[in-house]
Design a protein around this motif. Structure first.
Motif, mmCIF file in Angstrom:
data_model
loop_
_atom_site.group_PDB
_atom_site.id
_atom_site.type_symbol
_atom_site.label_atom_id
_atom_site.label_comp_id
_atom_site.label_asym_id
_atom_site.label_seq_id
_atom_site.Cartn_x
_atom_site.Cartn_y
_atom_site.Cartn_z
ATOM 1 N N ASP A 108 -35.695 -31.115 55.649
ATOM 2 C CA ASP A 108 -36.131 -29.720 55.572
ATOM 3 C C ASP A 108 -36.464 -29.436 54.109
ATOM 4 O O ASP A 108 -35.636 -28.964 53.337
ATOM 5 C CB ASP A 108 -35.030 -28.793 56.083
ATOM 6 N N ASP A 130 -35.589 -23.860 54.685
ATOM 7 C CA ASP A 130 -35.647 -22.601 55.426
ATOM 8 C C ASP A 130 -35.033 -22.711 56.817
ATOM 9 O O ASP A 130 -35.117 -21.797 57.627
ATOM 10 C CB ASP A 130 -37.092 -22.111 55.529
ATOM 11 N N GLY A 131 -34.392 -23.863 57.105
ATOM 12 C CA GLY A 131 -33.749 -24.032 58.398
ATOM 13 C C GLY A 131 -34.655 -24.571 59.472
ATOM 14 O O GLY A 131 -34.221 -24.784 60.610
ATOM 15 N N ASP A 138 -42.319 -27.687 61.112
ATOM 16 C CA ASP A 138 -42.513 -26.567 60.190
ATOM 17 C C ASP A 138 -44.005 -26.401 59.918
ATOM 18 O O ASP A 138 -44.677 -27.329 59.467
ATOM 19 C CB ASP A 138 -41.754 -26.839 58.883
ATOM 20 N N ALA A 155 -40.581 -21.657 52.071
ATOM 21 C CA ALA A 155 -39.629 -21.167 53.061
ATOM 22 C C ALA A 155 -40.251 -20.095 53.945
ATOM 23 O O ALA A 155 -40.797 -19.109 53.449
ATOM 24 C CB ALA A 155 -38.385 -20.616 52.357
ATOM 25 N N PRO A 194 -38.616 -19.073 57.539
ATOM 26 C CA PRO A 194 -37.738 -19.365 58.683
ATOM 27 C C PRO A 194 -38.221 -18.792 60.006
ATOM 28 O O PRO A 194 -37.882 -19.319 61.059
ATOM 29 C CB PRO A 194 -36.402 -18.735 58.264
ATOM 30 N N ARG A 252 -33.546 -15.261 54.354
ATOM 31 C CA ARG A 252 -33.263 -15.793 55.682
ATOM 32 C C ARG A 252 -32.310 -14.889 56.453
ATOM 33 O O ARG A 252 -31.427 -14.250 55.881
ATOM 34 C CB ARG A 252 -32.668 -17.199 55.570
ATOM 35 N N VAL A 300 -29.101 -18.805 59.838
ATOM 36 C CA VAL A 300 -30.001 -19.840 59.349
ATOM 37 C C VAL A 300 -29.333 -20.566 58.192
ATOM 38 O O VAL A 300 -28.591 -19.975 57.401
ATOM 39 C CB VAL A 300 -31.342 -19.214 58.900
#
Length: 443
Positions: free
Chosen positions: A113, A117-118, A124, A130, A132, A179, A183
């Motif tokens: 990742d 950003d999870g 993605d 980032a 999320p 976020r 997350v």
């Protein structure tokens, strides 16, 4: 979406199989999150995995939220005891009016990742910035944060409604939007709440004992840790002998004490008494001794009571070993008290078949009573003699233990050993081959 809904002929659905790769731990839960073209389709949902599952973890039926958005990006995380043990992703394309099948194979490695950003890089839509929620206003599979779409800041731009910070060079802002709770995060600045706890954005600092923000069923909330777990290692194991805490949480917000009935002191056995139950913890955390019980007629051995014998040492002091069993002493056996004898009579230190009258001793191996012998009579033991002394095989007037004196020169009298003779009672009194001088002195 639902787990194990079956595979029937359902219009516009994805039949997604979840399976484990070889060598990957079998999870007890699977968390699934789904993105579509414009962003989040289904937020994190958790499904139980059957305890009997091995490689096949179950089947998930996913319905698209909108009829026109048929490109799905799916993340699956295997959880065991509240911790991630496997990870997998899939990009799937649905077909209108049909059910298509696909599979996610979970592997033990966590997927990369890059922008933290999870959302793992394979699904993605903007892996370097980032984002999320995966916002993509024009649904071109490139996130708004990466292409300067409305809602993402760039050089000369303004901060978008998602909180992204505008740059000054025409490029998207690199800090991304804060976020949401649940997350993954690296520090509190990553989170809208301002709290990054247990590596997830959390509603609060969550400092209380046996609470955590990464509890599988309540990510992002400060929740009680399940009974038997301690992800932060705050509870200390004080040892079973203390009946104190056992190093885990109790499910109610406190460190768990050792359960009632836990052995806190091992059973002990000393002489002929065994503390058979040892000692166990009670409900108040106190180590309570168990009841004591006797091993009689046997003795202790290696911390417990014997159940058979090979000799007198395996029996209680007042018992003898007969045919591998400890029993009362038979006639003719030495004794200290009547209760040691099968007959119930202990006469002058010998178990006797009968109770001898005063002035008599028990003879013939404990089977009869005979009058005690006068001084000077031949004897084997002191019990036979009226004088109470049997020395040098004669009933003697005294114990006759002086140097160079014996009771057999003049039977029954303790007299000097003749000059040139040796005193053998006790043996070697004069040492080596030295003799007596006839006056009670060694030559």
């Amino acid at each position: 979406m639902c787990l194990s809904c079956g595979g029937g002929s359902t219009p516009t659905t994805l039949l997604l199989s979840l399976s484990n790769s070889t060598g990957t731990p079998v999870p007890d839960k699977v968390q699934v999150r789904v993105f579509q073209g414009h962003g989040v389709a289904y937020d994190v949902q958790s499904f139980d995995v059957p305890a009997s599952a091995k490689a096949d973890l179950g089947t998930l039926v996913i319905y698209p939220p909108t009829a026109d958005d048929l490109a799905l990006r799916i993340e699956a995380i295997g959880m065991k005891g509240g911790a991630m043990v496997s990870h997998g992703t899939k990009r799937a394309q649905l077909e209108r009016g049909r059910q298509v099948s696909d599979e996610i194979v979970l592997k033990v490695e966590a997927l990369r990742d890059t922008d933290n950003d999870g959302v793992p890089d394979p699904i993605d839509n903007c892996p370097t910035v980032a984002n999320p929620r995966q916002e993509d206003r024009d649904a071109d599979d490139v996130g708004d944060a990466c292409e300067g779409d409305a809602g993402a800041g760039g050089r000369g731009g303004t901060a978008g409604p998602d909180g992204g910070t505008g740059g000054t060079d025409g490029q998207p802002g690199m800090d991304g939007p804060p976020r949401v709770n649940g997350v993954t995060c690296n520090d509190s600045g990553d989170c809208r709440s301002g709290f990054c706890v247990d590596r997830v954005c959390c509603e609060s600092e969550c400092k209380d004992t046996c609470r955590a923000c990464n509890v599988t069923t309540a990510l992002g909330t400060c929740s009680l840790v399940s009974d038997g777990q301690d992800p932060r290692d705050v509870c200390k194991d004080q040892g079973t002998n203390t009946c104190g805490t056992d190093g885990l949480c109790d499910g109610a917000g406190s460190c768990r004490r050792y359960r009632a009935g836990t052995m806190c002191k091992q059973p002990t056995c000393t002489s002929t008494v065994e503390r058979s139950a040892g000692a166990t913890c009670d409900a108040n955390g106190i180590c309570v001794d168990g009841p004591a019980s006797s091993c009689a007629p046997y003795a202790c051995s290696n911390g417990t009571c014997r159940t058979s014998c090979n000799g007198a040492a395996d029996c209680a002091p007042d018992k003898v070993c007969t045919n591998r069993m400890c029993t009362l002493k038979p006639d003719g056996t030495g004794c200290a008290a009547p209760q040691e004898c099968l007959s119930g009579f202990c006469i002058d230190g010998t178990c006797c078949a009968m109770n001898c009258a005063p002035g008599n001793y028990c003879s013939s191996g404990g089977r009869s009573c005979q009058p005690k012998k006068a001084q000077g009579s031949l004897c084997i033991g002191a019990a036979e003699c009226a004088t109470a002394f049997c020395m040098d095989f004669f009933c003697c007037e005294t114990a006759c233990t002086d140097v160079c004196k014996r009771c057999d020169s003049t039977p029954g009298r303790c007299t000097f050993v003749a000059n040139g003779s040796r005193d053998n009672n006790p043996p070697g009194t004069c040492g080596g081959n030295k003799s007596c001088n006839g006056a009670g002195v060694c030559n």
